[in-house]
Design an enzyme around this catalytic site. Structure first.
Site, PDB file in Angstrom:
ATOM      1  N   ASP A  66     -10.442  -8.086   5.933  1.00  0.00           N
ATOM      2  CA  ASP A  66      -9.154  -7.738   6.537  1.00  0.00           C
ATOM      3  C   ASP A  66      -9.252  -6.565   7.503  1.00  0.00           C
ATOM      4  O   ASP A  66     -10.279  -5.884   7.579  1.00  0.00           O
ATOM      5  CB  ASP A  66      -8.121  -7.432   5.432  1.00  0.00           C
ATOM      6  CG  ASP A  66      -8.697  -6.581   4.295  1.00  0.00           C
ATOM      7  OD1 ASP A  66      -9.757  -5.954   4.492  1.00  0.00           O
ATOM      8  OD2 ASP A  66      -8.089  -6.552   3.225  1.00  0.00           O
ATOM      9  N   ASN A 135      -1.433  -3.851  -7.516  1.00  0.00           N
ATOM     10  CA  ASN A 135      -0.464  -4.942  -7.650  1.00  0.00           C
ATOM     11  C   ASN A 135      -1.162  -6.310  -7.720  1.00  0.00           C
ATOM     12  O   ASN A 135      -0.518  -7.341  -7.615  1.00  0.00           O
ATOM     13  CB  ASN A 135       0.527  -4.922  -6.478  1.00  0.00           C
ATOM     14  CG  ASN A 135      -0.171  -5.093  -5.134  1.00  0.00           C
ATOM     15  OD1 ASN A 135      -1.374  -5.322  -5.078  1.00  0.00           O
ATOM     16  ND2 ASN A 135       0.585  -4.987  -4.057  1.00  0.00           N
ATOM     17  N   HIS A 137      -3.405  -7.467  -5.591  1.00  0.00           N
ATOM     18  CA  HIS A 137      -3.772  -8.115  -4.319  1.00  0.00           C
ATOM     19  C   HIS A 137      -5.293  -8.205  -4.185  1.00  0.00           C
ATOM     20  O   HIS A 137      -6.029  -7.384  -4.751  1.00  0.00           O
ATOM     21  CB  HIS A 137      -3.129  -7.416  -3.106  1.00  0.00           C
ATOM     22  CG  HIS A 137      -3.696  -6.092  -2.729  1.00  0.00           C
ATOM     23  ND1 HIS A 137      -2.921  -5.040  -2.300  1.00  0.00           N
ATOM     24  CD2 HIS A 137      -4.964  -5.621  -2.692  1.00  0.00           C
ATOM     25  CE1 HIS A 137      -3.688  -4.008  -2.010  1.00  0.00           C
ATOM     26  NE2 HIS A 137      -4.927  -4.340  -2.243  1.00  0.00           N
ATOM     27  N   GLU A 142      -0.836 -10.029  -0.593  1.00  0.00           N
ATOM     28  CA  GLU A 142       0.107  -9.295  -1.417  1.00  0.00           C
ATOM     29  C   GLU A 142       0.871 -10.241  -2.349  1.00  0.00           C
ATOM     30  O   GLU A 142       0.877 -11.458  -2.134  1.00  0.00           O
ATOM     31  CB  GLU A 142       1.097  -8.565  -0.505  1.00  0.00           C
ATOM     32  CG  GLU A 142       0.441  -7.549   0.418  1.00  0.00           C
ATOM     33  CD  GLU A 142      -0.018  -6.283  -0.297  1.00  0.00           C
ATOM     34  OE1 GLU A 142      -0.317  -6.333  -1.509  1.00  0.00           O
ATOM     35  OE2 GLU A 142      -0.088  -5.241   0.360  1.00  0.00           O
TER      36      GLU A 142
HETATM   37  C1  F6R Z   1      -9.934  -3.966   1.430  1.00  0.00           C
HETATM   38  C2  F6R Z   1      -9.308  -4.911   0.541  1.00  0.00           C
HETATM   39  C3  F6R Z   1      -8.391  -4.487  -0.559  1.00  0.00           C
HETATM   40  C4  F6R Z   1      -9.038  -3.476  -1.513  1.00  0.00           C
HETATM   41  C5  F6R Z   1      -8.039  -3.079  -2.601  1.00  0.00           C
HETATM   42  C6  F6R Z   1      -8.598  -1.999  -3.510  1.00  0.00           C
HETATM   43  O1  F6R Z   1     -10.770  -4.620   2.362  1.00  0.00           O
HETATM   44  O2  F6R Z   1      -9.505  -6.058   0.736  1.00  0.00           O
HETATM   45  O3  F6R Z   1      -7.979  -5.617  -1.274  1.00  0.00           O
HETATM   46  O4  F6R Z   1     -10.169  -4.047  -2.103  1.00  0.00           O
HETATM   47  O5  F6R Z   1      -6.875  -2.591  -1.989  1.00  0.00           O
HETATM   48  O6  F6R Z   1      -8.717  -0.829  -2.780  1.00  0.00           O
HETATM   49  P1  F6R Z   1      -9.427   0.453  -3.393  1.00  0.00           P
HETATM   50  O7  F6R Z   1     -10.813   0.080  -3.654  1.00  0.00           O
HETATM   51  O8  F6R Z   1      -9.276   1.515  -2.323  1.00  0.00           O
HETATM   52  O9  F6R Z   1      -8.666   0.777  -4.644  1.00  0.00           O
END
Ligand code: F6R
Length: 242
Positions: A66, A135, A137, A142
């Site tokens: 992403d 959450n 995701h 989301e």
């Molecule tokens: C980022 C991504 C997100 C993160 C998730 C956890 O490329 O795809 O899904 O893996 O938000 O983020 P952290 O590791 O910062 O808690």
């Protein structure tokens, strides 16, 4: 689903780096990569291995999950910048084999279709690395997203904007949109490695594994994938019966 449980974040990162290295040793590898706090330690370990002459990135093909939208690649909060800073500039990866959604695309629809086309062109993703949001995701898929989506534009959840504001000057500076691989793109990966660390991921991990498979918790779809390995520390798995 397989589990590798470690004592702490440091050990989780080392285990994940070993898996990364083992997978990269296979020929014609296409990796799906994630950004975020969870994967930083893994990338540090990988850089150490590279510097010890254990790894060769010259043929690795990568697709990041992403990118924020809109955002300039030189913005230090962009995922382009993150990848350069935390992995790419330290190793012998070929720029033309690196793919990250374009956070400045004029035609978002075209950008998304061409991203999926490029993945297909390389024969699909062999190993997809994932983190998980509080959450539930994965990527920027989301809650209440369609399980059928491929790469698409997403409106970020307020919880995600709040979580990610730690990297920006203020919560207002966090972009409200992102381009993300969809659940379908992620589920098409041949193998999935999901990393989770810390108590704040405990509930999301619990729901992902025992919860109803529902778009309300996007990661719950992974219950249907045939090759998922969760690498997590004790704090993250404290609610699991394993
Ligand atoms: C980022 C991504 C997100 C993160 C998730 C956890 O490329 O795809 O899904 O893996 O938000 O983020 P952290 O590791 O910062 O808690």
């Amino acid at each position: 689903m397989r589990f590798i449980i470690t004592k702490n974040y440091g050990d989780m990162s080392k285990e994940a780096a070993k898996v990364f290295a083992d997978e990269m040793a296979k020929p014609n590898c296409v990796f799906g990569l994630a950004t975020g706090a969870t994967v930083k330690g893994m990338y540090q370990e990988i850089i150490k291995m590279y510097k010890n002459h254990q790894l060769d990135f010259s043929k690795l093909i990568t697709f990041n999950l992403d990118e924020y939208y809109p955002i300039h690649p030189n913005n230090e909060n962009s995922y382009h910048f993150f990848m350069k800073e935390h992995l790419f500039r330290h190793v012998n990866i070929c720029n033309h084999l690196v793919h990250i959604p374009n956070g400045l695309a004029n035609d978002i629809e075209k950008e998304c279709v061409s991203y999926d086309d490029k993945i297909a062109h390389f024969g699909g993703i062999d190993v997809q690395f994932l983190g998980i949001g509080r959450n539930g995701h994965i990527g920027f898929n989301e809650p209440n997203i369609s399980f059928e989506a491929r790469t698409h534009i997403v409106k970020l959840d307020s919880k995600t904007i709040e979580d990610n504001s730690r990297f920006f000057n203020s919560v207002e500076d966090v972009p409200k949109y992102a381009i993300s691989m969809g659940i379908k793109t992620i589920m098409d990966a041949k193998k999935i490695i999901l990393l989770a660390s810390g108590a704040e991921k405990r509930d999301a991990l619990y729901e992902m594994i025992y919860g109803k498979i529902s778009p309300r918790l996007p990661a719950s779809i992974l219950q249907l994938h045939k090759d998922v390995t969760v690498i997590a520390d004790q704090d993250a798995v404290a609610r699991l019966d394993i």
